[in-house]
Write an enzyme that holds these catalytic residues in place. Structure first.
Site, mmCIF file in Angstrom:
data_model
loop_
_atom_site.group_PDB
_atom_site.id
_atom_site.type_symbol
_atom_site.label_atom_id
_atom_site.label_comp_id
_atom_site.label_asym_id
_atom_site.label_seq_id
_atom_site.Cartn_x
_atom_site.Cartn_y
_atom_site.Cartn_z
ATOM 1 N N ASN A 279 0.829 -1.202 0.000
ATOM 2 C CA ASN A 279 0.000 0.000 0.000
ATOM 3 C C ASN A 279 0.864 1.254 0.000
ATOM 4 O OD1 ASN A 279 -1.884 2.100 0.541
ATOM 5 N ND2 ASN A 279 -3.261 0.626 1.486
ATOM 6 N N ASP A 280 1.469 1.564 1.124
ATOM 7 C CA ASP A 280 2.200 2.821 1.262
ATOM 8 C C ASP A 280 3.392 2.923 0.313
ATOM 9 O OD1 ASP A 280 0.491 3.564 3.410
ATOM 10 O OD2 ASP A 280 1.648 2.256 4.725
ATOM 11 N N VAL A 281 4.020 1.793 -0.012
ATOM 12 C CA VAL A 281 5.232 1.841 -0.835
ATOM 13 C C VAL A 281 4.924 2.057 -2.311
ATOM 14 C CG1 VAL A 281 6.532 0.416 0.775
ATOM 15 C CG2 VAL A 281 5.297 -0.691 -1.103
ATOM 16 N N ALA B 174 0.247 2.989 7.331
ATOM 17 C CA ALA B 174 0.439 4.410 7.647
ATOM 18 C C ALA B 174 -0.889 5.143 7.810
ATOM 19 C CB ALA B 174 1.264 5.081 6.559
#
Length: 477
Positions: free
Chosen positions: A405-407, A446
């Site tokens: 997700n965040d990456v 996050a």
């Protein structure tokens, strides 16, 4: 056993540890690195036991029993945990091990302060511990206490099982937090110096108590997105704690091993902070000056997305010339790495060029995804780090994102107000088509929404990663 022999054996063990770190720097040599590490540790333990016998029959007969019990308990627990721990639990295990190292340093320091003659710091009962040794004990104990309590909080945050607020992934922040951390830090140092120059046991005890509290306060304001850095940072702390105690005990093996762990952990933390566009000192000091936490998961406004089935995804993959797979924590949770390897093999046999893209902080600990793919025997030549593969996304037909997700969140590049603004990401959004597998539209660790999911070129495939990939494999046939 002569002291010359002890020194020589410790030197050989130190060389083994250095070779272990060198071997672990690359997947192809990691097995050799592990063997060197095990050999070095075995040699250090055997040498230390031999040294206990050399110190005298009285110490040997009364102390060797405790040593043997410690070896049996620790060795048995380590063996059982190594066999039982799943890949998804590896980050928590690492945090737990760090906490034990820190606690061990605290116990050794307490033993040295209470009975210095038993550890050879002084020769006669009643002799004062030299100021230099008291400084070493203060540093080792303080860092060990911070490591222990901080690792316990990191364990809880990584686990995600506990409802206690301190163990939640979201940062815990309150007014005056940084000032309190600064006050505790200065007080800990002040009390440590009082103990160093006066030998006051009350100052030592209070210093330890404040260090335990400070370890908690340093970690709770750090959000989920930064937890991989925290694991690496605590690894560094545990090394410095061991090195500090090694100076007090005049044990060269502890000094060398602790220094290796401390310095390598610090370097890795710096590299990861750079990869995440985080200030190393902000993370090191518990988010001092860090960004305000994002809103809670699920608070985003509902937006339409384009979704499809496993068959749809398989059709896109088999008709592509190039495919990049981005593994994430969701893949680890589903234990789908072996099914993914089968899918990659079938696509390769159909003439599709398949690559795997790894972000430096993918998963919940450094190297989490690398180990996951290695377990499934994915060829090393198909696995690429972020800086080596980002330039390929623009020429890629299909990107398959599995649980990440965040990456892969474009907000890092497009939204200057985002908490992850400036963080280097895998540029999956540049591909011609993007397939994203998630169990739901819930935000990542996050706590941020992901613009990638709402692009016209993106197709969401909802469901457990293992079931989805297995269905893709069947559809490819």
């Amino acid at each position: 056993m002569s002291m010359n022999l002890v020194t020589t054996l410790y030197l050989i063990a130190s060389i083994c540890f250095i070779q272990a770190l060198k071997g672990l720097s690359h997947p192809t040599s990691s097995r050799r690195g592990n063997l060197f590490g095990m050999l070095g540790m075995a040699l250090a333990i055997i040498t230390t036991v031999g040294l206990v016998f050399k110190l005298g029959s009285e110490i040997a007969t009364t102390g060797i029993g405790y040593v043997i019990v410690g070896l049996l308990v620790g060795g048995t627990a380590g063996s059982i945990m190594a066999k039982r721990v799943e890949m998804t639990k590896m980050p928590e295990l690492v945090a737990f091990m760090h906490s034990m190292i820190g606690l061990a340093a605290v116990f050794i320091a307490i033993a040295a302060v209470v009975e210095p003659q038993s550890l050879g710091i002084v020769k006669q009962l009643g002799d004062a511990i030299p100021a230099g040794n008291r400084l070493e004990l203060f540093l080792g104990a303080a860092i060990g206490a911070i490591t222990f309590s901080g690792s316990v909080i990191a364990f809880g945050k990584l686990s995600g099982k506990y409802k206690f607020r301190l163990f939640q992934g979201a940062p815990v922040q309150f007014a005056g937090q940084h000032k309190l951390n600064l006050l505790l830090g200065l007080s800990t140092i002040g009390l440590g110096l009082v103990f160093t120059f006066t030998g006051n046991l009350g100052a030592f005890a209070l210093m330890l108590a404040l260090a335990f509290v400070m370890g908690v306060l340093i970690i709770i304001p750090i959000g989920g997105a930064d937890m991989p850095v925290v694991v690496s940072m605590l690894n560094s702390y545990s090394g410095w704690a061991a090195a500090g105690i090694g100076f007090s005990l005049n044990n060269s093996m502890l000094i060398v091993a602790g220094s290796l762990v401390g310095s390598s952990g610090a370097i890795l933390s710096y590299i990861m902070c750079k990869a995440m566009n985080r200030s190393f000192f902000n993370v090191l000091l518990g988010g001092f000056g860090g960004a305000v936490a994002a809103g809670p998961a699920g608070a985003q406004e509902a937006r339409p997305v384009k979704s499809g089935s496993s068959d749809d995804a398989a059709f896109l993959l088999t008709n592509a010339d190039t495919v990049i797979i981005v593994p994430g924590y969701g893949l680890a949770v589903a234990r789908a790495q072996h099914s993914l390897m089968e899918l990659a093999e079938k696509l390769t046999h159909r003439g599709v060029t398949v690559k795997f893209a790894i972000h430096p902080v993918a998963g919940r600990m450094p190297g989490h995804m690398n180990v996951l793919l290695a377990e499934a025997e994915v060829p090393y030549e198909q696995v690429f780090e972020m800086e080596d593969i980002n330039s390929d996304f623009g020429q890629t037909d299909v990107v398959l994102v599995l649980g990440a997700n965040d990456v892969v969140n474009p907000a890092a590049k497009n939204d200057p107000n985002s908490p992850i603004a400036g963080m280097p990401i895998l540029e999956a959004y540049k591909a011609k088509t993007v397939i994203v597998n998630k169990r739901s539209m819930a935000s990542g660790y996050a706590g941020l929404d992901n613009e990638l999911f709402y692009l016209d070129k993106t197709m969401m495939v909802f469901g457990d990663a293992k079931k989805v990939i297995e269905d893709m494999v069947k559809a490819v046939d």
